[in-house]
Design an enzyme around this catalytic site. Sequence first.
Site, PDB file in Angstrom:
ATOM      1  N   HIS A 159       1.638   3.003 -11.038  1.00  0.00           N
ATOM      2  CA  HIS A 159       0.434   3.028 -12.068  1.00  0.00           C
ATOM      3  C   HIS A 159       0.855   3.702 -13.388  1.00  0.00           C
ATOM      4  O   HIS A 159       1.556   4.532 -13.221  1.00  0.00           O
ATOM      5  CB  HIS A 159      -0.856   4.025 -11.573  1.00  0.00           C
ATOM      6  N   HIS A 170       1.784   0.381   0.552  1.00  0.00           N
ATOM      7  CA  HIS A 170       0.733   0.658   1.473  1.00  0.00           C
ATOM      8  C   HIS A 170      -0.515  -0.467   1.383  1.00  0.00           C
ATOM      9  O   HIS A 170      -0.394  -1.316   0.578  1.00  0.00           O
ATOM     10  CB  HIS A 170       0.178   2.150   0.968  1.00  0.00           C
ATOM     11  N   ASP A 191      -5.174  -3.126  -4.287  1.00  0.00           N
ATOM     12  CA  ASP A 191      -4.496  -3.104  -5.676  1.00  0.00           C
ATOM     13  C   ASP A 191      -3.212  -3.254  -5.405  1.00  0.00           C
ATOM     14  O   ASP A 191      -2.301  -3.304  -6.440  1.00  0.00           O
ATOM     15  CB  ASP A 191      -5.017  -2.143  -6.524  1.00  0.00           C
ATOM     16  N   HIS A 192      -2.414  -3.136  -4.098  1.00  0.00           N
ATOM     17  CA  HIS A 192      -1.226  -3.279  -4.053  1.00  0.00           C
ATOM     18  C   HIS A 192      -0.875  -4.538  -3.195  1.00  0.00           C
ATOM     19  O   HIS A 192       0.184  -4.856  -2.989  1.00  0.00           O
ATOM     20  CB  HIS A 192      -0.469  -2.043  -3.285  1.00  0.00           C
ATOM     21  N   HIS A 210      -3.522  -0.590   0.328  1.00  0.00           N
ATOM     22  CA  HIS A 210      -4.770  -0.961  -0.646  1.00  0.00           C
ATOM     23  C   HIS A 210      -4.586  -2.069  -1.314  1.00  0.00           C
ATOM     24  O   HIS A 210      -3.738  -2.890  -1.538  1.00  0.00           O
ATOM     25  CB  HIS A 210      -4.678   0.247  -1.546  1.00  0.00           C
ATOM     26  N   HIS A 256      -1.191   9.816   0.830  1.00  0.00           N
ATOM     27  CA  HIS A 256      -2.050   8.860   0.044  1.00  0.00           C
ATOM     28  C   HIS A 256      -2.865   8.122   1.015  1.00  0.00           C
ATOM     29  O   HIS A 256      -4.053   8.047   1.052  1.00  0.00           O
ATOM     30  CB  HIS A 256      -1.369   8.125  -1.153  1.00  0.00           C
ATOM     31  N   ASP A 295       1.843   4.782  -4.394  1.00  0.00           N
ATOM     32  CA  ASP A 295       1.242   5.888  -5.041  1.00  0.00           C
ATOM     33  C   ASP A 295       1.270   7.175  -4.503  1.00  0.00           C
ATOM     34  O   ASP A 295       0.320   8.016  -4.173  1.00  0.00           O
ATOM     35  CB  ASP A 295      -0.097   5.465  -4.674  1.00  0.00           C
TER      36      ASP A 295
HETATM   37 ZN   LIG Z   1      -3.199   3.282  -3.320  1.00  0.00          ZN
END
Ligand SMILES: [Zn+2]
Length: 257
Positions: A169, A53, A57-58, A55, A111, A131
């Site tokens: 995570h 996805h 942090d990905h 985001h 998410h 996530d």
């Molecule tokens: Zn995420």
Amino acid sequence: MLNIYPVYALKDNYIWIIHNQNYAVVVDPGIASPVIEYLELKKLRLSAILNTHHHADHTGGNKELLQSYAVPVYGPRNEFILSMTHPVSEGDQINLQEISLNLAVLDTPGHTRGHIAYFASNPINIVFCGDTLFSCGCGRIFEGTPQQMYQSLQKLSQLPDDTLIYCAHEYTLNNILFAKIVDPENVELIEREITAQKLRHKNIPTIPTPLSLEKKTNPFLRCTQPEIITHVQNNSANFPADPISVFAALRQSKNNF
Ligand SMILES: [Zn+2]
């Protein structure tokens, strides 16, 4: 021989590097430097980037990785990721020839609007689910609806029982604390906490976890279990007992946990 190596990065992310002796594919590189470090240490050539996805942090490491390695970037068809070259959605297959791995794409919105997961059944059952499904928990619902997230989790829970869940995570211990409030009599959950505490004490990842264990201990996969429904209803008078309402109430109370 396929290795799946966890790069622990940012605050609590796992960037997964799937590799054989020569080539590697990276899943959700939120940052590039520790990935490059591992590739150089093991003398691996990167052959693809997979994003679940959009985001940061990905995906935050995509750009820097592409400066060193000109590789395809797979990601969700229904999301915007600047460096994505191969948008994919459910029904698509990705043949990663260099590491001899075939991945099936699953749509897992909730998410985020277009979140996807990558499932492989050979040589073993594995899923990279970003996530969506977490170890003993699930992702927050940022862009989708509780119904979408519930259905995405149901879809993942229908994979073979021995599927190893590679989520993004390390949230296991905190998730277990919440799960124990919801499902306090669950013996397997209590055993799971002891195992997870031992692993974290030695700084060993609790991920991956087998789907069979998630089905027994993850409250978000157990919304039809009488004990979970009773817990939710005890906290809210006249609460509907349908699985999506139970799921939505659980997710809401986890948000405040
Ligand atoms: Zn995420």
